[in-house]
Design a protein around this motif. Structure first.
Motif, PDB file in Angstrom:
ATOM      1  N   TRP A  68      36.291  38.984  32.788  1.00 12.53           N
ATOM      2  CA  TRP A  68      36.833  39.734  33.926  1.00 12.53           C
ATOM      3  C   TRP A  68      38.276  39.359  34.277  1.00 12.53           C
ATOM      4  N   PRO A  69      38.690  38.082  34.277  1.00 15.04           N
ATOM      5  CA  PRO A  69      40.100  37.792  34.579  1.00 15.04           C
ATOM      6  C   PRO A  69      41.076  38.534  33.677  1.00 15.04           C
ATOM      7  N   LEU A  70      40.727  38.653  32.390  1.00 19.20           N
ATOM      8  CA  LEU A  70      41.594  39.399  31.472  1.00 19.20           C
ATOM      9  C   LEU A  70      41.591  40.880  31.824  1.00 19.20           C
ATOM     10  N   ILE A  71      40.422  41.408  32.158  1.00 18.82           N
ATOM     11  CA  ILE A  71      40.327  42.816  32.558  1.00 18.82           C
ATOM     12  C   ILE A  71      41.167  43.060  33.810  1.00 18.82           C
ATOM     13  N   PHE A  72      41.076  42.150  34.757  1.00 14.73           N
ATOM     14  CA  PHE A  72      41.843  42.272  36.006  1.00 14.73           C
ATOM     15  C   PHE A  72      43.348  42.221  35.719  1.00 14.73           C
ATOM     16  N   LEU A  73      43.766  41.335  34.813  1.00 15.79           N
ATOM     17  CA  LEU A  73      45.172  41.205  34.463  1.00 15.79           C
ATOM     18  C   LEU A  73      45.705  42.482  33.818  1.00 15.79           C
ATOM     19  N   LEU A  74      44.902  43.051  32.919  1.00 20.12           N
ATOM     20  CA  LEU A  74      45.314  44.303  32.280  1.00 20.12           C
ATOM     21  C   LEU A  74      45.484  45.406  33.311  1.00 20.12           C
ATOM     22  N   ASP A  75      44.583  45.450  34.286  1.00 19.61           N
ATOM     23  CA  ASP A  75      44.701  46.447  35.361  1.00 19.61           C
ATOM     24  C   ASP A  75      45.987  46.249  36.161  1.00 19.61           C
ATOM     25  N   MET A  76      46.301  45.011  36.463  1.00 20.38           N
ATOM     26  CA  MET A  76      47.498  44.719  37.246  1.00 20.38           C
ATOM     27  C   MET A  76      48.767  45.081  36.489  1.00 20.38           C
TER      28      MET A  76
END
Length: 492
Positions: A62-70
């Protein structure tokens, strides 16, 4: 002035009518659903269709997914989420979760105002979603009455396993707007309130009580080992200690039992001062496997329970005697009569559990066998895990119940039915059963339905709920190993 007003009103009415008869297109995430991020629904698929390991893996990513979204790479984030959540899972398992688990969580997240506007369009209602269509189509069409769902398609290999990739979203062929014009939003609130409500979710499955957002999912994972330990302690204590003192030590282990009404004494017990030669039949609503156990704890004595479809493992763990039904009416009637001659008995005439505030149709058999009927309204609250399942392994039901930090049970005793309300006064067994259902529903604030056990299992599990006690270890091992099937692309 009046003519001008009437003319304006007529014009507005015509405009509204034209809008209502047009085609409506709405996005699912962030419009019909309040949460614009579908991540938690993929967490549900990971947990229910695969298990705890994939659930933890998706949370780890999830942290990577969140970073990609940002960074504005929302498409890449979504593709990564889909891949981790479903790669290697059978398409049929994903469909099963979409049918039995997801609708409840989608309904809880539904924006009712947006849905009322969307549903007021009469010609055609189209929903566009970034979630794979397989996960949302059933809910949107059956509960929100959408006519068409446009979303990505999961790529499935020739063995029936999802590859984790998706095909492109098909283009919408009609020119419409995704939101109604301002003139339509000026419709009176009363008009929108009069529109029909979404089709309610009466049956749902799955172990998780709360939608696993990243923070909730982390809390569940951290609690899991502690929950298993706590469940083991609670079960062992319950098996070793006398039933008469279990009620008093339950709060020491985080549980709580709320008792309302006056628990009756058994007519066959010396304390009652009477002996009619038969026991009381406690007729309970059925919320979990623990209903008859909790009733016995409250009464301080072991009362046999009529059962059907519980696992052998649950019978071994049960601190009270169980009487297994055969579903052969004559045989079951004879068995229940025999048990009632020995003393009190517990029966749940719904035949299966229901989590939502509805009561299923009551079997009328109990009303034919005795006129000493005490209705008992049972209800419960848990924080993390549901203690019932239609698709999963029923042997884990009591374990999941005791894994909750603070499970709460409410037991409400109603007055024993007067003789004039029983079959002894000439009433039919169906009238008695329906009457008991109504007073129990009124006590709990629930709604009576005509749904049965078969309806529940056909909806959630695709079968009639017939339980097989054949060991299924080989099937489960094959299911786990099947996760690693090679990918060969095929579109569905």
């Amino acid at each position: 002035m009046e003519c001008s007003k009437d003319s304006t009103t007529t014009g507005d009415t015509k405009e509204e009518a034209q809008i209502l008869e047009s085609i409506a297109v709405s996005e699912l995430e962030g419009n019909l659903l309040k949460d614009p991020n579908p991540f938690s629904y993929f967490m549900l698929v990971a947990f229910e269709a695969s298990g705890l390991i994939r659930f933890a893996l998706l949370l780890l990513v999830w942290p990577l997914i969140f970073l990609l979204d940002m960074l504005g790479m929302g498409d890449a984030a979504l593709k990564l989420t889909i891949f981790v959540a479903v790669a290697g899972i059978r398409e049929s398992e994903i469909e099963s979760v979409a049918r039995a688990v997801l609708p409840k969580f989608y309904m809880d997240d539904l924006d009712m105002d947006a849905w009322r506007v969307f549903s007021s369009y009469q010609k055609k209602r189209v929903v566009v979603t970034k979630t794979p269509r397989l996960m949302v189509e059933r809910f949107l069409k059956e509960h929100l009455r959408a006519d068409e769902v446009i979303g990505t398609e999961l790529v499935v290999n020739r063995f029936g396993f999802a590859t984790g990739f998706v095909s492109a979203v098909e283009q919408l062929s009609v020119a419409t707007t995704t939101s109604p014009p301002p003139s339509f939003l000026s419709l009176r609130k009363e008009q929108l309130q009069q529109l029909v409500r979404p089709e309610p979710v009466i049956f749902h499955d799955g172990r998780l009580v709360k939608r696993p957002t990243p923070s909730t999912a982390l809390l569940i994972l951290l609690w899991f080992p502690m929950g298993i330990l706590l469940a083991t302690i609670r079960i062992m204590v319950g098996l070793m200690l006398p039933m008469s003192i279990t009620h008093y030590i339950t709060p020491l282990f985080g549980g709580k039992i709320i008792v309302k009404g006056k628990p009756p004494l058994s007519p066959s017990s010396p304390e009652s001062g009477t002996n009619t030669g038969g026991g009381v039949l406690f007729v309970c609503t059925h919320r979990t496997l623990m209903d008859p156990v909790v009733l016995s704890i409250v009464l301080g004595r072991k009362i046999p329970a009529v059962t059907y479809s519980i696992s052998r493992f649950s019978e071994i763990l049960s601190p009270i005697p169980t009487v297994r039904l055969t579903r052969i009416r004559e045989v079951d009637a004879e068995n229940i009569k025999r048990e009632l001659t020995k003393g009190d008995l517990v029966v749940c005439p719904e035949g299966t559990t229901c989590r939502e505030p509805f009561l299923l149709r009551f079997s009328a058999l109990f009303a034919e066998l005795t006129d000493q009927i005490v209705p008992v309204a049972m209800n419960y609250r848990v924080g993390f895990f549901h203690a019932t399942t239609a698709r999963g392994w029923k042997a884990l039901d009591p374990i999941f119940y005791f894994m909750n930090p603070r499970p709460v049970y409410e037991v409400t005793f109603l007055n024993q039915l007067p003789v004039e309300a029983t079959c002894s006064a000439g009433k039919s067994s169906h009238d008695v059963a329906n009457y008991v259902q109504r007073i129990l529903a009124a006590t709990l604030g629930f709604e009576c339905t005509n749904f049965t056990r078969k309806d529940k299992y056909r909806m959630l599990a695709g079968n009639d709920g017939i339980v097989s006690f054949t060991p299924s270890a080989n099937r489960r091992i094959k299911k786990v190993l099947g996760t690693f099937k090679p990918f060969t692309y095929k579109l569905h």
